[in-house]
Design a protein around this motif. Structure first.
Motif, PDB file in Angstrom:
ATOM      1  N   ASP A 208       0.801  -1.249  -0.066  1.00 17.40           N
ATOM      2  CA  ASP A 208       0.018  -0.213  -0.116  1.00 17.40           C
ATOM      3  C   ASP A 208       0.762   1.168  -0.098  1.00 17.40           C
ATOM      4  O   ASP A 208       0.295   2.321  -0.664  1.00 17.40           O
ATOM      5  N   LEU A 209       2.035   1.410   0.783  1.00 14.11           N
ATOM      6  CA  LEU A 209       2.882   2.329   0.773  1.00 14.11           C
ATOM      7  C   LEU A 209       3.303   2.733  -0.586  1.00 14.11           C
ATOM      8  O   LEU A 209       3.569   3.925  -1.096  1.00 14.11           O
ATOM      9  N   MET A 211       2.015   2.129  -3.395  1.00 18.15           N
ATOM     10  CA  MET A 211       1.070   2.610  -4.282  1.00 18.15           C
ATOM     11  C   MET A 211       0.840   3.971  -3.771  1.00 18.15           C
ATOM     12  O   MET A 211       0.380   4.859  -4.758  1.00 18.15           O
ATOM     13  N   ALA A 212       0.760   4.377  -2.588  1.00 11.77           N
ATOM     14  CA  ALA A 212       0.703   5.620  -2.143  1.00 11.77           C
ATOM     15  C   ALA A 212       1.450   6.496  -2.844  1.00 11.77           C
ATOM     16  O   ALA A 212       1.176   7.739  -3.374  1.00 11.77           O
ATOM     17  N   SER A 213       2.636   6.166  -2.710  1.00  7.62           N
ATOM     18  CA  SER A 213       3.811   7.112  -3.314  1.00  7.62           C
ATOM     19  C   SER A 213       3.718   7.173  -4.707  1.00  7.62           C
ATOM     20  O   SER A 213       3.674   8.398  -5.197  1.00  7.62           O
ATOM     21  N   TYR A 214       3.590   6.039  -5.678  1.00  7.69           N
ATOM     22  CA  TYR A 214       3.364   5.981  -6.916  1.00  7.69           C
ATOM     23  C   TYR A 214       2.055   6.959  -7.444  1.00  7.69           C
ATOM     24  O   TYR A 214       2.145   7.978  -8.065  1.00  7.69           O
ATOM     25  N   GLY A 215       1.110   6.844  -6.524  1.00  5.51           N
ATOM     26  CA  GLY A 215      -0.086   7.752  -6.810  1.00  5.51           C
ATOM     27  C   GLY A 215      -0.113   8.962  -6.543  1.00  5.51           C
ATOM     28  O   GLY A 215      -0.818   9.884  -7.146  1.00  5.51           O
ATOM     29  N   THR A 223      10.223   6.703  -4.400  1.00  3.27           N
ATOM     30  CA  THR A 223       9.735   5.882  -3.555  1.00  3.27           C
ATOM     31  C   THR A 223      10.486   4.938  -2.764  1.00  3.27           C
ATOM     32  O   THR A 223      10.397   4.820  -1.297  1.00  3.27           O
ATOM     33  N   VAL A 227      10.268   6.568   0.862  1.00  4.78           N
ATOM     34  CA  VAL A 227       9.319   5.777   1.661  1.00  4.78           C
ATOM     35  C   VAL A 227       9.737   4.413   2.215  1.00  4.78           C
ATOM     36  O   VAL A 227       9.769   4.378   3.279  1.00  4.78           O
TER      37      VAL A 227
END
Lengths: 327, 252
Positions: A208-209, A211-215, A223, A227
């Motif tokens: 999830d982390l 994904m959050a960063s790429y998002g 990332t 992160v």
């Protein structure tokens, strides 16, 4: 008891729930239990006995030699001046037992090895966890871990014969066998340790982390560096500490490649003698019960204490990380 | 109808050999809330991730067809995906805050995009927190670990973090499915406020939620777009039998 209850209990004669356990089965079960308990306890007892032996023999050195003599001693030179000396000369007529050159020798090989291994090991861990495609990773990770299983005497031999000559021609060091050559050899063992544990630490970061960063429009490198690595910081540092502990405890490579002269130096291209190599080289020839004999056990205690503390720290960090990452 | 923001034409998506989306063609209006509904596995979340190319991160995904935002085909091979994702914010089903402070979470996006001025960053934090209706709860604890917030607060902070990179479009993948009714109500209210300025696409399992927050609703079933229309029409007078069965709770 009323009628209904009487009827209820009278059924017990032919109930299928009432089968009694066979005496033989019960004995067999308890024997199996006893067998495994004994084995488990025996392993623990052997380890404890080894500790007791190590500490018993090691502390006798203190009766004969004294704690300060393990650090330094005073000697009067021919012209009457008194000098503080840090020398390991246990077999001389005038024996000196300073552990300073040995501890320094250990650090002179273990620290460069850990630095080299951190750079390559963490990079390899990042590659395995974040960059390599899953199929590659499944092939590469066991291969890297296999490296850690190469007998260290083989690595030591290769460094002694090939590595030392190669670096001799390349860098013209002061001694052909030196701390640098030994730390390169150590790196072969420690890089797999750090790489594998770093990969575990990074892999445990929830997807999830990422994904959050790429998002949010981060690149892969952003990332990883901003992160994933910070989130896995404790795990990565634990892997480095464990690698350092391994470097300190490693024996054959340093025995064969470090040159074994007990120099006190900050020059990485001079021969050094580590604590482990000292025990390995001298234990076979020491006369049992002599000061020298007990002092080798004392070195064992020092080594054991250092590696125990390092492993303990790493274990605590890893445990804390596990708790933190279970949501 | 409002101006169109996103257009997809004959979009097909395959996971390996399995087709997950079949010929999806629809127009998403600007500054409106569009909801995707449908039973689990119908492709609505997959379709949402098509819109900011999040599926690129999954192996074995193949996409055919066209997706255009403001007239630009985002699947053109020269498109900078990183820049695209910066302009299309995303909020996930499970709050996925970084294990950093509340402040650090919000400024992460602006910082990786090169904003380092302390004053600007502070302004961004305050603006986005006010926008996502969480400012009063966090203004005194910006330096605390974001994971110490409650689930509902974390989700609103995720929205604040998405707003911090100033996207025009916000994709929400079941943003309230793990929250209690009060937190859900707050998120819905927030969505209502945000549509003044942003184009919002929301995937939801909860049909009442779709009815409450969205202007347009698309009903997906087994990878196909069954019906797409104004939300009021979908929920009161759907033209397809399947849609009617689903929204009235007869299947799904």
């Amino acid at each position: 008891m009323n009628e209904k209850e009487q009827e209820f209990y009278s059924k017990s004669e032919d109930s299928k729930y009432g089968k009694k356990i066979h005496k033989f089965t019960r004995t067999k079960e308890s024997l199996i239990k006893l067998f495994f308990t004994l084995n488990g306890v025996a392993a623990l007892i052997f380890i404890i006995l080894i500790f007791i032996f190590l500490f018993k023999e090691g502390f006798r050195a203190l009766e004969h030699i004294g704690l300060l003599d393990f650090l330094y001693s005073y000697r009067t030179a021919a012209d009457g001046t008194t000098k503080t000396i840090f020398e390991w000369y246990p077999t001389s007529d005038d024996p000196r037992f300073s552990l300073v050159p040995l501890i320094l020798g250990t650090l002179m090989t273990a620290i460069p090895a850990t630095i080299i291994s951190t750079i390559f090991g963490v990079a390899a861990g990042i590659y395995l966890s974040e960059v390599a495609n899953p199929k590659w990773k499944e092939f590469l990770k066991p291969l890297i871990e296999l490296f850690a299983g190469i007998p260290t005497v083989v690595i030591g031999f290769i460094m002694l014969v090939i590595g030392a000559s190669f670096f001799n021609d390349l860098l013209h060091p002061d001694n052909r066998l030196n701390a640098f050559v030994a730390s390169i050899g150590l790196s072969f063992v420690i890089i797999p340790v750090i790489a594998s544990l770093t990969e575990d630490a990074l892999h445990s970061i929830p997807n999830d982390l990422r994904m959050a960063s790429y998002g949010l429009g981060a690149t892969k490198w952003q990332t990883i560096s901003k992160v994933i690595l910070p989130a896995a910081f404790s795990g990565v540092s634990a892997s480095i500490i464990l690698g350092f502990g391994r470097a300190i405890g490693e024996t054959m490579i340093v025995l064969m490649a470090a040159g074994n002269a007990a120099n006190i130096t900050s020059n990485i291209f001079l021969s050094v003698r580590t604590m482990t190599a000292t025990i390995a080289a001298e234990m076979g020839e020491v006369s049992q019960g002599s000061d020298h004999y007990y002092s080798l056990f004392f070195i064992g205690i020092v080594l054991f204490t250092i590696t125990f503390i390092l492993n303990l720290i790493a274990e605590i960090i890893i445990n804390r990380m596990r708790k933190k990452n279970t949501f | 109808m409002k101006e169109i923001k996103i257009v997809t034409k004959d979009l097909n998506l395959y996971y390996g050999n399995k087709q997950a989306l079949k010929n999806i063609t629809l127009n998403i209006p600007d500054k409106r809330v569009t909801a995707f509904i449908g039973p689990s596995g119908c492709g609505k979340s997959t379709f949402l991730r098509v819109l900011n190319r999040m599926n690129d991160l999954i192996d074995n995904v193949r996409i055919e067809g066209e997706v255009s935002v403001d007239g630009v085909n985002i699947y053109d091979k020269n498109i900078d995906v990183v820049n695209l994702r910066k302009n299309i914010g995303m909020v996930f089903q499970k709050s996925n805050l970084f294990p950093k402070t509340i402040y650090e979470n919000i400024v992460y996006g602006p910082k990786i995009n090169g904003i380092n001025d302390k004053k600007t960053l502070n302004e961004i934090v305050e603006r986005t927190c006010v926008q996502s209706a969480i400012w009063d709860e966090v203004k005194d604890r910006l330096n605390e670990n974001a994971l110490s917030l409650s689930g509902g607060q974390q989700q609103r902070l995720c929205i604040a973090r998405a707003l911090a990179v100033e996207p025009e479009i916000i994709l929400m993948d079941e943003p309230a499915s793990a929250l209690d009714p009060i937190s859900t109500a707050k998120i819905e209210e927030l969505i209502h406020d945000l549509k003044q300025r942003y184009t919002i696409v929301i995937v939801t399992h909860n049909m009442q939620q779709a009815a409450r927050v969205s202007d347009m609703t698309a009903f997906f079933y087994l990878g196909e777009l069954i019906e797409y229309d104004r939300t009021t029409k979908i929920f009161t007078n759907p033209s397809k039998k399947q849609t009617e069965d689903y929204v009235t709770g007869r299947f799904g």
